[in-house]
Design a protein around this motif. Structure first.
Motif, PDB file in Angstrom:
ATOM      1  N   ALA A   1      31.643   4.182  19.889  1.00  0.00           N
ATOM      2  CA  ALA A   1      30.199   4.007  20.044  1.00  0.00           C
ATOM      3  C   ALA A   1      29.510   3.891  18.686  1.00  0.00           C
ATOM      4  N   LEU A   2      29.989   4.640  17.678  1.00  0.00           N
ATOM      5  CA  LEU A   2      29.424   4.522  16.336  1.00  0.00           C
ATOM      6  C   LEU A   2      29.666   3.125  15.760  1.00  0.00           C
ATOM      7  N   GLU A   3      30.866   2.589  15.972  1.00  0.00           N
ATOM      8  CA  GLU A   3      31.160   1.238  15.481  1.00  0.00           C
ATOM      9  C   GLU A   3      30.244   0.217  16.142  1.00  0.00           C
ATOM     10  N   VAL A   4      30.070   0.330  17.450  1.00  0.00           N
ATOM     11  CA  VAL A   4      29.214  -0.611  18.174  1.00  0.00           C
ATOM     12  C   VAL A   4      27.773  -0.499  17.696  1.00  0.00           C
ATOM     13  N   THR A   5      27.283   0.735  17.513  1.00  0.00           N
ATOM     14  CA  THR A   5      25.906   0.933  17.068  1.00  0.00           C
ATOM     15  C   THR A   5      25.711   0.442  15.642  1.00  0.00           C
ATOM     16  N   ALA A   6      26.720   0.597  14.781  1.00  0.00           N
ATOM     17  CA  ALA A   6      26.619   0.106  13.406  1.00  0.00           C
ATOM     18  C   ALA A   6      26.460  -1.409  13.384  1.00  0.00           C
ATOM     19  N   ILE A   7      27.207  -2.110  14.229  1.00  0.00           N
ATOM     20  CA  ILE A   7      27.080  -3.570  14.288  1.00  0.00           C
ATOM     21  C   ILE A   7      25.695  -3.962  14.789  1.00  0.00           C
ATOM     22  N   ARG A   8      25.219  -3.275  15.813  1.00  0.00           N
ATOM     23  CA  ARG A   8      23.867  -3.562  16.325  1.00  0.00           C
ATOM     24  C   ARG A   8      22.814  -3.279  15.274  1.00  0.00           C
ATOM     25  N   SER A   9      23.029  -2.267  14.452  1.00  0.00           N
ATOM     26  CA  SER A   9      22.083  -1.940  13.395  1.00  0.00           C
ATOM     27  C   SER A   9      22.024  -3.054  12.352  1.00  0.00           C
ATOM     28  N   VAL A  10      23.189  -3.549  11.940  1.00  0.00           N
ATOM     29  CA  VAL A  10      23.228  -4.636  10.954  1.00  0.00           C
ATOM     30  C   VAL A  10      22.611  -5.904  11.533  1.00  0.00           C
ATOM     31  N   ALA A  11      22.848  -6.147  12.813  1.00  0.00           N
ATOM     32  CA  ALA A  11      22.317  -7.352  13.454  1.00  0.00           C
ATOM     33  C   ALA A  11      20.835  -7.239  13.771  1.00  0.00           C
ATOM     34  N   GLY A  12      20.261  -6.033  13.674  1.00  0.00           N
ATOM     35  CA  GLY A  12      18.858  -5.844  13.996  1.00  0.00           C
ATOM     36  C   GLY A  12      18.583  -5.784  15.481  1.00  0.00           C
ATOM     37  N   ASP A  13      19.587  -5.376  16.273  1.00  0.00           N
ATOM     38  CA  ASP A  13      19.447  -5.342  17.735  1.00  0.00           C
ATOM     39  C   ASP A  13      19.117  -3.962  18.285  1.00  0.00           C
TER      40      ASP A  13
ATOM     41  N   ASP B   1       0.811  -1.219   0.000  1.00  0.00           N
ATOM     42  CA  ASP B   1       0.000   0.000   0.000  1.00  0.00           C
ATOM     43  C   ASP B   1       0.844   1.268   0.000  1.00  0.00           C
ATOM     44  N   GLY B   2       2.179   1.132  -0.083  1.00  0.00           N
ATOM     45  CA  GLY B   2       3.052   2.298  -0.157  1.00  0.00           C
ATOM     46  C   GLY B   2       3.698   2.699   1.145  1.00  0.00           C
ATOM     47  N   ARG B   3       3.359   2.023   2.237  1.00  0.00           N
ATOM     48  CA  ARG B   3       4.027   2.344   3.501  1.00  0.00           C
ATOM     49  C   ARG B   3       5.513   2.001   3.412  1.00  0.00           C
ATOM     50  N   ILE B   4       6.338   2.822   4.076  1.00  0.00           N
ATOM     51  CA  ILE B   4       7.783   2.609   4.068  1.00  0.00           C
ATOM     52  C   ILE B   4       8.172   1.959   5.389  1.00  0.00           C
ATOM     53  N   ARG B   5       8.693   0.744   5.281  1.00  0.00           N
ATOM     54  CA  ARG B   5       9.045  -0.029   6.461  1.00  0.00           C
ATOM     55  C   ARG B   5      10.525   0.138   6.792  1.00  0.00           C
ATOM     56  N   PRO B   6      10.885   0.013   8.067  1.00  0.00           N
ATOM     57  CA  PRO B   6      12.305   0.153   8.454  1.00  0.00           C
ATOM     58  C   PRO B   6      13.134  -1.001   7.922  1.00  0.00           C
ATOM     59  N   VAL B   7      14.427  -0.754   7.780  1.00  0.00           N
ATOM     60  CA  VAL B   7      15.374  -1.761   7.300  1.00  0.00           C
ATOM     61  C   VAL B   7      16.585  -1.787   8.219  1.00  0.00           C
ATOM     62  N   ARG B   8      17.332  -2.878   8.154  1.00  0.00           N
ATOM     63  CA  ARG B   8      18.535  -3.002   8.959  1.00  0.00           C
ATOM     64  C   ARG B   8      19.697  -2.255   8.301  1.00  0.00           C
ATOM     65  N   GLY B   9      20.669  -1.898   9.143  1.00  0.00           N
ATOM     66  CA  GLY B   9      21.922  -1.354   8.631  1.00  0.00           C
ATOM     67  C   GLY B   9      21.879   0.084   8.164  1.00  0.00           C
TER      68      GLY B   9
END
Length: 506
Positions: A246-258, A114-122
């Motif tokens: 902290a950016l490196e740690v958050t980037a890994i968590r983002s890719v992992a979906g955490d 329906d056109g909604r934009i869903r979140p993505v990892r990473g």
């Protein structure tokens, strides 16, 4: 009809590659959609998602031949984060929307029918790559706007629906550039205090040395002696993460979906304690298709606790060796190699035998069973563990009524002073802790007198330690000197470092 382009990002581990999406919408020809550039199954299915989303937004989908090319063509494209960029490329190629706002703009998001934009990892590593490649703007799902705002130097907008992005491209509306307020959360619990652990003076000292020098630690002892409690309090002794860390740690968590709702930069080092039944892929990373980060990468710049380490088995334990040496994990796949950083402090905790009695005199295991159990911790793995210590059962009630153990705050001050000394000593080389210093540098540029290393030389001569073990003893000796307020290690520091590597502790 025209040839237009938009931009997205392909993730290979935590490394992003800018992807140019070209849309060729021709006049005439049979209606079709061709997607080129090594798309995976999820991306191939995006053709149907994008068409449905555009039509449900009451926009005309071109009834002609549409060719979508993703470049660089040799880089595998995985996931659903390309949907929004594909839709905008087709609409611009069909001259439904003007193309000027697409220039130097990265679009990331999965489209619902329906056109909604869903979140993505990473999102975070993707936008860091986009900034590095000179992009000026980014449009992301509103749910990920707080995460995207962590990237400086990039104009970031959020959208919840494809209709909003179309109206923005037509300059009819402005997109949100402020993340929604986070939901109310309960206050985080306090960091566990070292004062909660009774007795265990040797293990407490080993924990302090590990925190001061960034060393790996093995604790062996009966159940109930405080091994896990000590390990959980190690993070409280470590300094806060820098913004880059902290950016490196958050980037890994983002890719992992955490990440979830917690999208801010946390200054606290991560603490990861997986269950002993985890697989090799869950430990070091991997899986089918897109290789995801494992526990060693999620513990980057923090602590990885492997409780009941002997229950993991040799296969999983031996998989740690490369990460311990190189500080990163490289996962080879048919189409390329994924790289995840994994510079962590390893804490191993195990019982001395399979039956694990409260007192060693009550052990019912045969001698060969005890040797086989602890033999799962191989020599090459133990050679990479700097500190080995035994935890003892509490044998006197006077411990409960005696003086209060030192709290975390007091020990942390000593750790901070020792780390400051090490950082000042190694700053021109770019190292922050003694554990990061290569052995050849310690032996050549910072060599110690023979009278100081005499005990170490005898250990090498007798075969009690290896060359790698000798280098690690030197690193621990420098840490002990820092804690002692000395500028250079003395013979007693080398002797204490050798005692920490006593195989009888394992």
């Amino acid at each position: 009809m025209a040839l237009r382009r938009t931009w997205a990002v392909a993730l290979l581990g935590v490394d992003g590659v800018l992807v140019e999406i070209e849309a060729d919408v021709r006049k005439g020809g049979l209606p079709s959609v061709q997607l080129l550039g090594l798309p995976d199954t999820a991306l191939q299915e995006s053709k149907n998602r994008v068409r449905a989303a555009v039509q449900n937004c009451r926009e005309d989908w071109p009834e002609t031949c549409v060719t979508l090319a993703l470049s660089p063509a040799a880089v595998p494209k995985t996931g659903t984060s390309y949907d929004l960029a594909l839709a905008c490329a087709v609409l611009a190629g069909a001259e439904v929307v003007p193309p000027h706002r697409l220039d130097r703009t990265v679009l990331l998001g999965e489209l619902a029918l329906d056109g909604r934009i869903r979140p993505v990892r990473g999102l975070l590593p993707a936008l860091l790559a986009a900034r590095r490649e000179g992009m000026a703007r980014a449009v992301v799902p509103t749910a990920g706007l707080a995460e995207a705002k962590l990237v400086d130097g990039l104009e970031v907008f959020g959208a919840t629906h494809l209709r909003q992005v179309i109206a923005w491209l037509r300059e009819l509306v402005d997109l949100d550039d402020q993340p929604p307020p986070p939901p109310a959360r309960s206050e985080p619990g306090e960091v566990p205090d070292l004062a909660d652990v009774l007795g265990q003076p040797e293990a407490r000292w080993a924990l302090e040395v590990a925190a001061a020098g960034g060393h790996h630690l093995l604790m062996v002892g009966p159940p109930g002696t405080g091994k896990t409690m000590l390990a959980k309090r190690l993070c409280g002794l470590l300094p806060e993460l820098t913004r880059h860390e902290a950016l490196e740690v958050t980037a890994i968590r983002s890719v992992a979906g955490d990440l979830g709702e917690d999208t801010g930069l946390s200054p606290t080092p991560p603490f990861v304690a997986p269950h002993p039944s985890l697989s090799v892929s869950a430990l070091v990373g991997g899986g089918t298709g897109w290789a995801r980060p494992g526990a060693v990468s999620r513990a980057h710049h923090g602590i990885l606790l492997l409780d009941e380490a002997c229950e993991l088995g040799p296969k999983r334990l031996e998989a740690l060796r490369t990460a311990l040496e190189e500080g990163e994990v490289r996962i080879a796949r048919r189409d390329g190699t994924f790289r995840y950083p994994a510079r962590f402090q390893l804490v191993l905790a195990t019982n001395p035998c399979p039956c694990a009695p409260a007192r060693e005199v009550d052990c019912r295991c045969a001698p060969h069973a005890r040797r086989r159990y602890l033999g799962k911790l191989s020599g090459p793995l133990l050679d990479r563990v700097d500190l080995r210590v035994r935890t003892r059962p509490i044998t006197a009630m006077s411990v409960y009524g005696g003086p209060d153990p030192e709290p975390t705050a007091v020990v942390r001050e000593r750790v901070a002073a020792a780390r400051d000394s090490a950082r000042e000593r190694w700053q021109e080389h770019g190292w922050r802790t003694n554990n990061e210093v290569p052995g050849p540098v310690l032996r050549r540029e910072f060599s110690l007198p023979s009278r100081v290393t005499a005990l170490l030389d005898r250990g090498l001569e007798s075969g009690a330690i290896t060359a790698r073990g000798a280098d690690r003893c030197l690193r621990v000796a420098w840490t002990l000197a820092d804690l002692d307020g000395r500028t250079v290690p003395e013979a007693e520091h080398v002797a204490a470092a050798l005692e920490f590597r006593d195989r009888r502790a394992a």
